[in-house]
Design a protein around this motif. Structure first.
Motif, PDB file in Angstrom:
ATOM      1  N   LEU A 177     -26.381  -7.036 -17.677  1.00 36.36           N
ATOM      2  CA  LEU A 177     -25.256  -7.757 -18.256  1.00 36.36           C
ATOM      3  C   LEU A 177     -23.993  -7.611 -17.427  1.00 36.36           C
ATOM      4  CD1 LEU A 177     -25.737  -6.211 -21.792  1.00 36.36           C
ATOM      5  CD2 LEU A 177     -26.451  -8.495 -21.145  1.00 36.36           C
ATOM      6  N   TYR A 178     -23.047  -8.473 -17.754  1.00 35.05           N
ATOM      7  CA  TYR A 178     -21.697  -8.300 -17.217  1.00 35.05           C
ATOM      8  C   TYR A 178     -21.024  -7.193 -18.019  1.00 35.05           C
ATOM      9  CZ  TYR A 178     -22.348 -12.852 -15.025  1.00 35.05           C
ATOM     10  OH  TYR A 178     -22.821 -13.892 -14.270  1.00 35.05           O
ATOM     11  N   GLU A 179     -20.106  -6.507 -17.367  1.00 32.77           N
ATOM     12  CA  GLU A 179     -19.435  -5.430 -18.081  1.00 32.77           C
ATOM     13  C   GLU A 179     -18.072  -5.914 -18.564  1.00 32.77           C
ATOM     14  OE1 GLU A 179     -19.223  -1.829 -15.897  1.00 32.77           O
ATOM     15  OE2 GLU A 179     -18.102  -0.774 -17.452  1.00 32.77           O
ATOM     16  N   ALA A 180     -17.914  -5.970 -19.861  1.00 35.98           N
ATOM     17  CA  ALA A 180     -16.644  -6.429 -20.426  1.00 35.98           C
ATOM     18  C   ALA A 180     -15.666  -5.266 -20.441  1.00 35.98           C
ATOM     19  CB  ALA A 180     -16.867  -6.954 -21.849  1.00 35.98           C
ATOM     20  N   ASN A 181     -14.448  -5.499 -19.969  1.00 31.77           N
ATOM     21  CA  ASN A 181     -13.510  -4.377 -19.918  1.00 31.77           C
ATOM     22  C   ASN A 181     -12.134  -4.770 -20.411  1.00 31.77           C
ATOM     23  OD1 ASN A 181     -12.614  -5.944 -17.825  1.00 31.77           O
ATOM     24  ND2 ASN A 181     -12.288  -4.253 -16.415  1.00 31.77           N
ATOM     25  N   GLY A 182     -12.070  -5.399 -21.557  1.00 27.93           N
ATOM     26  CA  GLY A 182     -10.761  -5.685 -22.118  1.00 27.93           C
ATOM     27  C   GLY A 182     -10.465  -7.164 -22.101  1.00 27.93           C
ATOM     28  N   MET A 183      -9.213  -7.480 -22.324  1.00 28.45           N
ATOM     29  CA  MET A 183      -8.827  -8.877 -22.433  1.00 28.45           C
ATOM     30  C   MET A 183      -7.659  -9.185 -21.528  1.00 28.45           C
ATOM     31  SD  MET A 183      -9.378  -9.082 -26.442  1.00 28.45           S
ATOM     32  CE  MET A 183     -10.104  -7.511 -26.615  1.00 28.45           C
ATOM     33  N   ASP A 184      -7.554 -10.434 -21.129  1.00 28.79           N
ATOM     34  CA  ASP A 184      -6.457 -10.815 -20.250  1.00 28.79           C
ATOM     35  C   ASP A 184      -5.260 -11.248 -21.094  1.00 28.79           C
ATOM     36  OD1 ASP A 184      -7.798 -14.111 -19.368  1.00 28.79           O
ATOM     37  OD2 ASP A 184      -7.030 -13.297 -21.246  1.00 28.79           O
ATOM     38  N   ALA A 185      -4.302 -11.836 -20.421  1.00 29.65           N
ATOM     39  CA  ALA A 185      -3.046 -12.154 -21.110  1.00 29.65           C
ATOM     40  C   ALA A 185      -3.214 -13.225 -22.174  1.00 29.65           C
ATOM     41  CB  ALA A 185      -2.014 -12.611 -20.082  1.00 29.65           C
ATOM     42  N   ASN A 186      -4.334 -13.952 -22.165  1.00 29.29           N
ATOM     43  CA  ASN A 186      -4.553 -14.976 -23.181  1.00 29.29           C
ATOM     44  C   ASN A 186      -5.558 -14.547 -24.231  1.00 29.29           C
ATOM     45  OD1 ASN A 186      -2.861 -16.836 -21.935  1.00 29.29           O
ATOM     46  ND2 ASN A 186      -4.491 -17.439 -20.527  1.00 29.29           N
ATOM     47  N   GLY A 187      -6.003 -13.313 -24.157  1.00 28.74           N
ATOM     48  CA  GLY A 187      -6.952 -12.856 -25.147  1.00 28.74           C
ATOM     49  C   GLY A 187      -8.391 -13.164 -24.824  1.00 28.74           C
ATOM     50  N   LYS A 188      -8.675 -13.655 -23.623  1.00 25.61           N
ATOM     51  CA  LYS A 188     -10.075 -13.901 -23.265  1.00 25.61           C
ATOM     52  C   LYS A 188     -10.664 -12.634 -22.670  1.00 25.61           C
ATOM     53  CE  LYS A 188     -11.338 -17.497 -21.057  1.00 25.61           C
ATOM     54  NZ  LYS A 188     -11.495 -18.708 -20.216  1.00 25.61           N
ATOM     55  N   LEU A 189     -11.950 -12.454 -22.860  1.00 23.47           N
ATOM     56  CA  LEU A 189     -12.614 -11.264 -22.339  1.00 23.47           C
ATOM     57  C   LEU A 189     -12.549 -11.248 -20.815  1.00 23.47           C
ATOM     58  CD1 LEU A 189     -15.877 -10.965 -24.451  1.00 23.47           C
ATOM     59  CD2 LEU A 189     -14.032  -9.323 -24.354  1.00 23.47           C
ATOM     60  N   THR A 190     -12.297 -10.077 -20.265  1.00 21.90           N
ATOM     61  CA  THR A 190     -12.373  -9.953 -18.803  1.00 21.90           C
ATOM     62  C   THR A 190     -13.561  -9.061 -18.460  1.00 21.90           C
ATOM     63  OG1 THR A 190     -10.893  -8.064 -18.893  1.00 21.90           O
ATOM     64  CG2 THR A 190      -9.909 -10.207 -18.403  1.00 21.90           C
ATOM     65  N   TYR A 191     -14.042  -9.226 -17.259  1.00 22.51           N
ATOM     66  CA  TYR A 191     -15.234  -8.510 -16.840  1.00 22.51           C
ATOM     67  C   TYR A 191     -14.951  -7.765 -15.548  1.00 22.51           C
ATOM     68  CZ  TYR A 191     -17.064 -11.957 -20.072  1.00 22.51           C
ATOM     69  OH  TYR A 191     -17.263 -12.743 -21.172  1.00 22.51           O
ATOM     70  N   VAL A 192     -15.726  -6.693 -15.339  1.00 23.45           N
ATOM     71  CA  VAL A 192     -15.527  -5.900 -14.129  1.00 23.45           C
ATOM     72  C   VAL A 192     -16.163  -6.613 -12.945  1.00 23.45           C
ATOM     73  CG1 VAL A 192     -16.059  -3.720 -13.030  1.00 23.45           C
ATOM     74  CG2 VAL A 192     -15.515  -3.767 -15.451  1.00 23.45           C
ATOM     75  N   ASP A 193     -15.411  -6.685 -11.867  1.00 22.84           N
ATOM     76  CA  ASP A 193     -15.915  -7.350 -10.665  1.00 22.84           C
ATOM     77  C   ASP A 193     -16.575  -6.301  -9.786  1.00 22.84           C
ATOM     78  OD1 ASP A 193     -14.293  -9.257  -7.986  1.00 22.84           O
ATOM     79  OD2 ASP A 193     -16.385  -8.996  -8.558  1.00 22.84           O
ATOM     80  N   HIS A 194     -17.828  -5.967 -10.070  1.00 25.42           N
ATOM     81  CA  HIS A 194     -18.471  -4.841  -9.395  1.00 25.42           C
ATOM     82  C   HIS A 194     -18.662  -5.050  -7.914  1.00 25.42           C
ATOM     83  CE1 HIS A 194     -19.276  -2.023 -12.615  1.00 25.42           C
ATOM     84  NE2 HIS A 194     -19.616  -3.015 -13.394  1.00 25.42           N
ATOM     85  N   ASN A 195     -18.909  -6.303  -7.505  1.00 22.26           N
ATOM     86  CA  ASN A 195     -19.122  -6.480  -6.073  1.00 22.26           C
ATOM     87  C   ASN A 195     -17.823  -6.839  -5.355  1.00 22.26           C
ATOM     88  OD1 ASN A 195     -18.708  -9.065  -6.880  1.00 22.26           O
ATOM     89  ND2 ASN A 195     -20.700  -9.838  -6.244  1.00 22.26           N
TER      90      ASN A 195
END
Lengths: 488, 936
Positions: free
Chosen positions: B744-762
């Motif tokens: 899966l993608y790793e969700a790590n909080g929300m951005d300034a608009n409240g949308k989920l952000t994900y960790v950019d591992h690569n």
């Protein structure tokens, strides 16, 4: 009882059961499906035909001709909007409409996989046909020609959509390194076009005229279809003389007097039709999977999902030319009555729907009787006109252009001079061939894409959007043997 | 009947199989503790005293099995055997998944082999749990190798009761119970739904003051009711033993309209024909009558908006249209793609009936004093019938009220209704012949040897399926005499399933020296029809050794009543894949109608085929320790094992450009399972009146994909959510991960608009496929079971609990948003807004969310499976020897971290399918039962 009798009877049971312990006992023949070892059962005319029938059948599959294809070839263009309700993304139709897609957008994987599945069926047919020596040799020759036409058709879609792709022209053996390289290495665009042309030349040699197909063979690939496709392939490579040569060889067809007639049941496979994919709605039904349902009107009083609706820009283009005949045959308007008496109420969700996907008898059914018209005589004339114009023979081009306009019931063109006539022919293609899975490829081929999409409110990135991205799954599988298109 | 004494310990199985005349159920006649109580376990083609056994076998006593009042015996043993993980669903008629010592095989059959009175069967749904005498689970390879070809997932040996005692005893057991959901998920009410959806769309489509607030889950469920009645007669005489039982189980489950009824009849008899010759016969008949309802209704109820009423004022079913006034209305704009679950149940009209006949004949002949010959034939016949009536026109009208209001005509070419009739049947048989030799030499060398052969035939299921249209609306008139249904026939399928045959030879030798040193060796050679020529045969050997340390002089009569060390190694195989051959693909999906009118048949080759497919082989090394101390009051055992499956069979997905759409099976990798099992039990009494026992078992298993065999293994993408997102992946990167790991993608909080952000591992600046990682699997790391039994005078009390830890589950239904569906209350009442940026939930959205850790939750749970309290009256009346009343609570309470309905997500058992992903909202059930057991 005597112990000896017991002993003997016991041994008797033991040896009786030994009968089942030979190797034959664990040799079981399948009954659920026909084993490929039993090819002799199909060593006849019907068997030979069945291998090629399966290729045509691929065009009826969901991943080949329905949601993914509608999304990639139509919704992306300025002729169509996503449709349906604002909240319904159709999985990825919203990103396709907004030109916001990337390599993981599912439709690209579906379309890529579907075409290679069709190409596999062509390769299977071409591998098995020579082995069926009891079937009529002439029949097998024609069937091989049909397989090559269909293979060329599929590669043409692939090269227009993705650019250079792997050329799979034979069955691959699992574990064979050479075959693996063939499957995973992209060829160049030019190599793919050359392969397509070779297939079409072979098809031309083997296929009969359309008139040879009657009864249970109506709709098969004909010589005229091969010439028409070769002309279109040449058009995309800007080989104008070849376009003219091949369109000249497409004979025996004529335009349908009434444009709207083409898209009714009575117009299927008529004098203008060169190559159509056939749908059957009557039980046992087999149509293009949910094609009519996906594009049917949605909302209260509707009968479908409502996707791929005509855009305001297209309706305006029809109106600007005063083209009511083609407009009314292409667009279903909200709050109107259709030719068969069906009322489209004002409660449906969207103002416009795709009329060319409408089936009167099977409107919302999974299998409808709608055909997709991929090649028809009107396009042959327009291709010839465009090529003539490019070679400087503008007056002849105008004659052909006016034939099309005349049939559509609008006045002859006022354009003169090569540049104006070129634009007029391009505009005519838009109005004539709307919703026949051609618009996106047309605006990319002619360089109109950036301005056309800007007029539709979308940003076409030059240098990137000319090609769609290869599916990420394929790039991952290729492990370096193929790289992605630029920009993705 | 003598006064019963309910004192017992966890390991007693009180039957001598075949050779003694006292087969019986517990409770047993009182025996003083000084006498050795013979404990016997089933080991396949025979039995062995537990103390002499070198293998790992869990025996579960009959009344443990029948104590929990459930339909399928395997569900009743949840938590009672270390290393055995049972995942059950409460859908009546469902088969629980039983996984023994970790998931070793991924696709080629995941259930253990059930051996019921010598007959191999796939599930024991047709067996009345009250008829079960012994339930033994063979766990390690040295025990399983004797079953070679089907043993890789473990073997469960079940014997049914036979006659006992003098004269005839009659026993009646009956109970009634109610069921309701154990855990519900709270959904948003209609005003909260309106607020959330308006925020998601950025409009004011929905009014905030809704008149209707439908609780869909309540609308489609009811309190379930079930009961079972069981009567058995058993008796014995000098020359015969006889047993007859009848039972009826009836359940009206919580989903409105479901109905399940099972009637079984069983007769087990044993005849002593002459001295040394015994003929046993067992025969069971099970009739099943089910009215199923679609489980999809639970998911529809989860998703449908509460603003839609069940029915409008005009009587039409509520649909998903919203009017201009912001309320639900019969005409208006469609705002989601969800149907009406009440109408889904209303229009579902199905019935199923099945009949299963299982039986066998066994002949035991004592040829000489030491040599016995056994011949056993068993067969099974199953017949299944069902119908499904779909009222197409009525469903079409109910789907959109404007069709009724505007009198929209129904397409003439569409069917008014469709009736599907299914009939199928199958027939299997097994013939086993073996010799058993038993002799003690010089008083210290105890030798037992078994040699035999076995043939089995599993005929494929033969199916006939017809779909007819426009039938008369009365079910009595669906099959009329004299009518030719040809013109009403939409589809006719007639399928002969592929046959599966096996032939085997086996041998076993067991040697015991001075009652202290034990050695066992077995070998089995199997041939299976599933594989191509040259791959059909496999050899499966095993060795076992044991040392009863407590019999040694330095330990004898010391602290340890019993101390035994045992260990073994074995190889077992799995042949449960479909018949391996390359087929031509034909059928409707390859047909084409030229000219739109004439259907032509198409054929092609559309399948991956590997001719080298053969047995999947598991090798296991295990050691164990059994001990009993403190006057046998404290008993325990510890087992360690290491299982390696070197050529695991998985679906081989071809390269996308090969253009093959049907995957095939191939050997693709290596899976290891390492683990430890601990079982402890304390059994004591205080004075004569109070006795108690506590037992617990704990097992830890580490499952790992340790290798992928070929370079060009292609990715297997699994755990699809139906919206284009996938949650699982198998490729070279999965090495080191458990099977079925979530990717899966790793969700790590929300951005300034409240949308989920994900960790950019690569680290490439965009969120793409390279940013996905592994986050654990649905396979639990450890399981725990706790059992408690108390007895005080005539009262008895028992409780048991079961839990698993370390599993992950994915809340798939929460992630399946298209638009306008309902949301959970916890999300709708606390989501990101500019004034509430600390919320755990993102701002409302309508796009398909990425498969991410936001939806991944812990699957840890501990559940009290059963609490029961009983009171026994002895000799209340002259002809009633004992009467026991009991009340039971099944699944009364669960402690779980998962916010969904149930963390036990079976799916279809395929680790790369929907196992571990909650896509449908089927709840676990809680039941309360009152019953009585009477012995005459």
């Amino acid at each position: 009882m005597n112990k000896k009798i017991i002993l003997l009877s016991a041994l008797a049971i033991f040896s009786f059961s030994n009968n089942s312990c030979s190797d034959d006992f664990v040799d079981v023949k399948p009954t659920e499906a026909i084993s490929a070892q039993d090819l002799t059962l199909f060593n006849n005319n019907e068997g030979a035909e069945s291998f090629v029938t399966a290729i045509y059948a691929k065009f009826l599959d969901w991943n080949m001709s329905t949601f993914a294809w509608i999304g990639v070839s139509s919704i992306t263009s300025d002729d169509a909007d996503k449709g349906s309700t604002p909240g319904d993304t159709g999985a990825d139709k919203d990103v396709l409409d907004a030109l916001n897609f990337n390599a993981t957008t599912p439709s690209f994987r579906d379309l890529f996989a579907a075409h290679y599945q069709g190409i596999n069926r062509c390769n299977q047919a071409l591998a098995y046909l020579p082995q069926l020596n009891n079937a009529d040799a002439g029949l097998r020759n024609r069937l091989a020609g049909e397989a090559r036409f269909l293979r060329a058709f599929m590669y043409f879609t692939l090269v227009r959509t993705y650019g250079g792709v792997p050329i799979v022209d034979r069955l691959s053996i699992p574990g064979n390194a050479e075959d693996r390289t063939m499957l995973l290495t992209r060829k160049s665009k030019e190599e793919v076009y050359a392969f397509i042309e070779a297939d079409l030349q072979a098809a031309i040699a083997a296929l009969p005229d359309k008139s040879a197909y009657t009864g249970a063979n109506v709709g098969r690939a004909s010589k005229g279809a091969a010439y028409a496709l070769l002309a279109k392939v040449s058009l995309y490579q800007k080989k104008w003389q070849k376009v003219i040569d091949n369109t000249n060889l497409v004979t025996g067809y004529s335009l349908t007097p009434d444009f709207a007639e083409i898209y009714k049941i009575s117009g299927e496979n008529n004098q203008e039709s060169i190559f159509e994919i056939q749908g059957k709605g009557e039980a046992p039904a087999k149509g293009i999977q949910q094609y009519s349902q996906v594009q049917g009107a949605t909302g209260a009083g509707g009968w479908g999902w409502g996707f791929n609706g005509p855009s305001q820009g297209l309706v305006d283009a029809f109106n600007a030319e005063g083209d009511t005949e083609r407009r009314n045959a292409t667009v279903i308007f909200r709050n109107s009555t259709l030719y068969d008496g069906r009322i489209v109420p004002s409660t449906v969700n969207n103002p416009y729907y795709n009329f060319k996907a409408y089936s009167s008898n099977y409107s919302g059914a999974d299998n409808s009787d709608v055909n997709i018209r991929y090649l028809r005589y009107a396009e042959v004339l327009l291709m010839k006109a465009e090529a003539l114009n490019e070679l400087g023979q503008t007056p002849q081009a105008i004659l052909l252009l006016n034939q099309i306009r005349d049939r559509a019931g609008i006045s002859p063109t006022t354009a003169t001079g090569q540049t104006d006539v070129r634009t007029a022919i391009w505009k005519e293609r838009r109005l004539e061939l709307a919703f026949e899975h051609d618009r996106w490829y047309d605006i990319v081929r002619t360089g109109q894409a950036q301005t056309a999409m800007a007029a539709d409110g979308k940003t076409f990135v030059v240098g990137k959007h000319e090609l769609f991205p290869l599916p990420q799954n394929f790039i991952d599988e290729a492990q370096g043997l193929s790289i992605q298109n630029p920009g993705y | 009947m003598k006064q019963t004494n309910l004192k017992y310990s966890c390991l007693i199985a009180v039957l001598y199989f075949g050779m003694n005349a006292n087969g019986q159920t517990t409770p047993q006649d009182t025996l003083p503790k000084e006498q050795k109580i013979e404990e016997v376990v089933m080991i396949g083609y025979g039995s062995r005293k537990a103390v002499d056994n070198t293998t790992s076998v869990s025996s579960i006593k009959a009344e443990e099995v029948s104590r929990t009042k459930v339909l399928n015996a395997s569900q009743a043993i949840q938590g009672k055997a270390a290393g055995v993980q049972v995942t059950a669903s409460d859908l009546p008629g469902s088969t629980p998944t039983v996984i023994i010592r970790g998931l070793g095989t991924a696709l080629s059959g995941r259930n253990p082999l059930y051996v019921v009175d010598g007959m191999f069967v796939d599930n024991i749904n047709n067996i009345n749990t009250n008829d079960i005498l012994t339930y033994d689970v063979l766990k390690d390879a040295s025990a399983l190798a004797i079953y070679g070809n089907r043993a890789a997932n473990g073997v469960i040996i079940i014997t049914t009761k036979s006659g006992r005692g003098k004269g005839i005893t009659v026993e009646y057991d009956g109970f009634v119970g109610v069921r309701n959901p154990l855990k519900k998920v709270k959904m948003a009410g209609s005003n909260l739904f309106a607020y959330y959806t308006n925020t998601a769309l950025g409009t004011t489509t929905f009014s905030q003051d809704q008149p209707v607030n439908t609780d869909w889950f309540d609308e489609i469920t009811r309190t379930g009711v079930y009961n079972q009645h069981n009567v058995s007669l058993s008796g014995a005489s000098e020359s015969a033993k006889y047993f007859l039982s009848l039972s009826n189980y009836d359940e009206k489950s919580i989903l409105n309209g479901t109905d399940y009824n099972r009637t079984t009849i069983r007769t087990n008899n044993e005849f002593k024909i002459a001295k040394g010759i015994t003929l046993s016969q067992n025969l069971s008949v099970a009739f099943n009558n089910t009215t199923p309802k679609p489980l999809g209704a639970f998911t529809t109820a989860y998703k449908q908006s509460p603003i839609v009423p069940v029915r409008y004022a005009n009587g039409l079913f509520g649909v998903r249209f919203v009017g201009d006034n912001g309320f639900a209305s019969p005409t208006g704009e469609a705002f989601n793609n969800v149907g009406n679950p009440v109408s889904q149940l209303y229009f579902d009209n199905e019935k199923q009936k099945s009949f299963t006949l299982q039986g066998g004949l066994k002949l035991d002949v004592n040829i000489m004093k030491e040599l016995k010959f056994t011949s056993q034939f068993s067969g099974e016949y199953n017949n299944f019938k069902s119908y499904n009536f779909v009222d197409s026109k009525a469903i079409w009208l109910a789907a959109d009220p404007t069709r009724v209001l505007n009198n929209t005509p129904y397409l003439a070419t569409d069917p008014i209704n469709l009736l599907t009739n299914t009939k199928n049947d199958y027939y299997n048989w097994i013939l086993t012949n073996y010799f058993t030799y038993n002799k003690k030499f010089a008083d210290i060398h105890d030798v037992e040897a078994t040699v035999g052969m076995e043939s089995s035939v599993k005929n494929g299921t033969d199916q006939l399926i017809t779909i007819r249209r426009n039938m008369i609306a009365n079910s009595n008139y669906w099959n009329l005499d004299g009518v030719n249904y040809k013109d009403q026939l939409d589809d006719l399928k007639s399928i002969n399933g592929n046959k599966n045959t096996t032939t085997s030879y086996f041998a076993r030798a067991q040697y015991k020296l001075m009652n202290k040193y034990l050695l066992t060796a077995t070998i089995r050679r199997d041939g299976s029809s599933q594989f191509a020529n040259g791959q059909k045969w496999g050899n499966f050997p095993s060795f076992g050794a044991g040392w009863v340390v407590s019999e040694e002089d330095f330990l004898k009569d010391g602290f340890f009543n019993l101390l035994k060390i045992r260990g073994g190694w074995g190889k077992i195989g799995n042949q449960n894949v479909p018949l391996n051959y390359l087929p031509f693909n034909t059928g409707t999906s390859y047909n084409y109608a030229f000219g739109g009118s004439v259907m032509s048949n198409g054929m092609t080759v559309d399948q991956v085929y590997d001719p080298n497919l053969s047995w999947e082989i598991t090798e296991e090394t295990s050691v164990g320790l059994d001990f009993e101390v403190l006057n046998r009051r404290l008993k325990g055992s510890v087992d360690l094992y290491d299982k390696v499956t070197t050529n695991i069979i998985l679906k081989s997905i071809p390269i996308i450009t090969e253009g093959i759409s049907n995957p095939g099976y191939a050997h693709l990798g290596e899976v290891t399972n390492k683990g430890v099992e601990v079982a402890l039990g304390w059994d004591d009494k205080i004075g004569e009146d109070f006795g108690y026992s506590i037992s617990a078992n704990y097992s830890f298993n580490k499952n790992e994909l340790s290798n992928i065999a070929q370079q060009n293994v292609n990715d297997i993408v699994g755990g699809g959510l139906g919206n284009g997102q996938d949650t699982k992946l198998l490729n070279e990167q999965s090495i080191g991960q458990p099977l079925g790991s979530f990717y899966l993608y790793e969700a790590n909080g929300m951005d300034a608009n409240g949308k989920l952000t994900y960790v950019d591992h690569n680290g490439n600046g965009t969120i793409d496929a390279g940013d996905r990682k592994y986050f654990g699997s649905y396979i639990p790391k450890s399981t725990l079971g706790i059992n408690l039994n108390l007895r005080y005078k005539s009262w008895d009390f028992s409780a048991n609990g079961y839990g698993t830890f370390g599993a992950k589950v994915y809340n798939g239904k929460k992630a399946q948003r298209f638009s306008g569906e309902n949301v959970e209350y916890s999300v709708a009442s606390d989501f990101w807004t500019p004034t509430n940026t600390g919320s755990a939930n993102p701002a409302p959205f309508n796009a398909v969310p990425l498969a991410s850790t936001y939806y991944l939750e812990s699957g840890d749970f501990f559940r009290i499976n059963n609490i029961s309290l009983g009171y026994t009256i002895n000799k209340a009346v002259t002809y009633i020897s004992s009467m026991r009343f009991y009340v039971s609570a099944i699944n009364p309470v669960v402690f779980q971290k998962f916010s969904g309905f149930s963390p036990e997500l079976n799916g279809n058992g395929d680790p790369y399918g929907s196992t571990g992903v909650e896509l449908d909202a089927y709840p676990t059930l809680r039941s309360f039962v009152f019953g009585v057991n009477v012995k005459f």
